[in-house]
Design a protein around this motif. Structure first.
Motif, PDB file in Angstrom:
ATOM      1  N   THR A  94       0.846  -1.183   0.000  1.00  0.00           N
ATOM      2  CA  THR A  94       0.000   0.000   0.000  1.00  0.00           C
ATOM      3  C   THR A  94       0.887   1.241   0.000  1.00  0.00           C
ATOM      4  O   THR A  94       2.031   1.198   0.454  1.00  0.00           O
ATOM      5  CB  THR A  94      -0.962   0.033   1.209  1.00  0.00           C
ATOM      6  OG1 THR A  94      -1.864   1.132   1.050  1.00  0.00           O
ATOM      7  CG2 THR A  94      -0.224   0.176   2.527  1.00  0.00           C
ATOM      8  N   CYS A  95       0.340   2.343  -0.510  1.00  0.00           N
ATOM      9  CA  CYS A  95       1.033   3.631  -0.509  1.00  0.00           C
ATOM     10  C   CYS A  95       0.476   4.464   0.635  1.00  0.00           C
ATOM     11  O   CYS A  95      -0.738   4.670   0.729  1.00  0.00           O
ATOM     12  CB  CYS A  95       0.807   4.346  -1.838  1.00  0.00           C
ATOM     13  SG  CYS A  95       1.517   6.012  -1.884  1.00  0.00           S
ATOM     14  N   LEU A  96       1.360   4.936   1.493  1.00  0.00           N
ATOM     15  CA  LEU A  96       0.959   5.754   2.631  1.00  0.00           C
ATOM     16  C   LEU A  96       1.505   7.171   2.477  1.00  0.00           C
ATOM     17  O   LEU A  96       2.643   7.356   2.059  1.00  0.00           O
ATOM     18  CB  LEU A  96       1.477   5.153   3.938  1.00  0.00           C
ATOM     19  CG  LEU A  96       0.979   3.745   4.266  1.00  0.00           C
ATOM     20  CD1 LEU A  96       1.675   3.213   5.514  1.00  0.00           C
ATOM     21  CD2 LEU A  96      -0.523   3.737   4.454  1.00  0.00           C
ATOM     22  N   ASN A  97       0.687   8.161   2.832  1.00  0.00           N
ATOM     23  CA  ASN A  97       1.096   9.563   2.808  1.00  0.00           C
ATOM     24  C   ASN A  97       1.071  10.072   4.243  1.00  0.00           C
ATOM     25  O   ASN A  97       0.015  10.232   4.837  1.00  0.00           O
ATOM     26  CB  ASN A  97       0.151  10.388   1.933  1.00  0.00           C
ATOM     27  CG  ASN A  97       0.578  11.837   1.825  1.00  0.00           C
ATOM     28  OD1 ASN A  97       1.421  12.320   2.572  1.00  0.00           O
ATOM     29  ND2 ASN A  97      -0.019  12.549   0.901  1.00  0.00           N
ATOM     30  N   ASP A  98       2.249  10.318   4.796  1.00  0.00           N
ATOM     31  CA  ASP A  98       2.378  10.806   6.164  1.00  0.00           C
ATOM     32  C   ASP A  98       2.828  12.262   6.117  1.00  0.00           C
ATOM     33  O   ASP A  98       4.016  12.537   6.091  1.00  0.00           O
ATOM     34  CB  ASP A  98       3.362   9.936   6.937  1.00  0.00           C
ATOM     35  CG  ASP A  98       3.447  10.303   8.407  1.00  0.00           C
ATOM     36  OD1 ASP A  98       2.511  10.950   8.915  1.00  0.00           O
ATOM     37  OD2 ASP A  98       4.454   9.933   9.044  1.00  0.00           O
ATOM     38  N   LYS A 101       5.057  13.002   3.146  1.00  0.00           N
ATOM     39  CA  LYS A 101       6.132  12.025   2.946  1.00  0.00           C
ATOM     40  C   LYS A 101       5.474  10.693   2.630  1.00  0.00           C
ATOM     41  O   LYS A 101       4.792  10.111   3.466  1.00  0.00           O
ATOM     42  CB  LYS A 101       7.007  11.913   4.192  1.00  0.00           C
ATOM     43  CG  LYS A 101       7.767  13.188   4.464  1.00  0.00           C
ATOM     44  CD  LYS A 101       8.721  13.034   5.597  1.00  0.00           C
ATOM     45  CE  LYS A 101       9.455  14.347   5.795  1.00  0.00           C
ATOM     46  NZ  LYS A 101      10.531  14.245   6.728  1.00  0.00           N
ATOM     47  N   VAL A 102       5.668  10.255   1.405  1.00  0.00           N
ATOM     48  CA  VAL A 102       5.025   9.022   0.967  1.00  0.00           C
ATOM     49  C   VAL A 102       5.993   7.857   1.048  1.00  0.00           C
ATOM     50  O   VAL A 102       7.201   8.018   0.846  1.00  0.00           O
ATOM     51  CB  VAL A 102       4.464   9.154  -0.465  1.00  0.00           C
ATOM     52  CG1 VAL A 102       3.292  10.102  -0.502  1.00  0.00           C
ATOM     53  CG2 VAL A 102       5.528   9.594  -1.441  1.00  0.00           C
ATOM     54  N   HIS A 103       5.459   6.699   1.377  1.00  0.00           N
ATOM     55  CA  HIS A 103       6.269   5.489   1.398  1.00  0.00           C
ATOM     56  C   HIS A 103       5.375   4.278   1.168  1.00  0.00           C
ATOM     57  O   HIS A 103       4.158   4.338   1.359  1.00  0.00           O
ATOM     58  CB  HIS A 103       7.073   5.364   2.696  1.00  0.00           C
ATOM     59  CG  HIS A 103       6.239   5.266   3.929  1.00  0.00           C
ATOM     60  ND1 HIS A 103       5.709   6.368   4.556  1.00  0.00           N
ATOM     61  CD2 HIS A 103       5.819   4.198   4.629  1.00  0.00           C
ATOM     62  CE1 HIS A 103       5.014   5.985   5.606  1.00  0.00           C
ATOM     63  NE2 HIS A 103       5.056   4.677   5.672  1.00  0.00           N
ATOM     64  N   ILE A 104       6.002   3.199   0.761  1.00  0.00           N
ATOM     65  CA  ILE A 104       5.296   1.957   0.486  1.00  0.00           C
ATOM     66  C   ILE A 104       5.470   1.022   1.672  1.00  0.00           C
ATOM     67  O   ILE A 104       6.579   0.844   2.170  1.00  0.00           O
ATOM     68  CB  ILE A 104       5.832   1.304  -0.801  1.00  0.00           C
ATOM     69  CG1 ILE A 104       5.562   2.216  -2.001  1.00  0.00           C
ATOM     70  CG2 ILE A 104       5.207  -0.069  -1.017  1.00  0.00           C
ATOM     71  CD1 ILE A 104       6.215   1.767  -3.290  1.00  0.00           C
TER      72      ILE A 104
END
Length: 154
Positions: A94-98, A101-104
């Motif tokens: 899943t792609c997360l946007n914190d 700052k995005v990370h998989i």
């Protein structure tokens, strides 16, 4: 002589108007349009109003500040929107946007079997290879997940 004096006065009046016109009140929208603050992003100068992309991120220069417009994760040359879930080679991500700052994040891992069937880590199953039955197990080897042959006969 009066004509010459009148011409000098007209010249002075025009000069005064040009010199002092910058002190007159100006609409803020005009200031941004003509003399907006520039931005610098990763060492590159950007003009006010300019929009640009870097990988899967989209930016906008607004009054000297870089604003993030859109953030997505880059995966094998494709942009995946925040919240997207996908599976590739039996690995569910899943792609997360914190806060920009995005990370998989890996949600689930497994091993590919016949007919694109995914097997969870630790499970065993029977598969035919070249008309021979094999017992296989999904194991983690270093950072990869592989199908290990436990027995060449079922």
């Amino acid at each position: 002589m009066e004509y010459r004096h009148l011409l000098i006065c007209a010249f002075v009046l025009v000069c005064q108007t040009l010199i002092f016109s910058s002190a007159l009140p100006v609409d803020v929208a005009e200031i941004d349009e003509y003399a907006g603050d520039n931005c610098t992003h990763n060492g590159v100068a950007r003009e006010t109003g300019e929009r640009w992309a870097q990988d899967c991120l989209k930016f906008h220069c607004v009054n000297g500040k870089v604003k993030l417009l859109h953030a997505a994760c880059s995966f094998k040359g494709h942009c995946k929107r925040a919240g997207a879930v996908w599976t590739s080679h039996c690995i569910k991500r899943t792609c997360l946007n914190d806060h920009g700052k995005v990370h998989i994040r890996v949600l689930q891992s497994g091993c590919p079997g016949k007919n694109n069937h995914c097997h969870k880590v630790g499970t065993t199953w029977h598969e035919k290879h070249h008309n021979k039955c094999q017992v296989r197990k999904c194991v983690k080897l270093n950072k990869a997940f592989v199908s290990k042959i436990l027995n060449k006969e079922c």
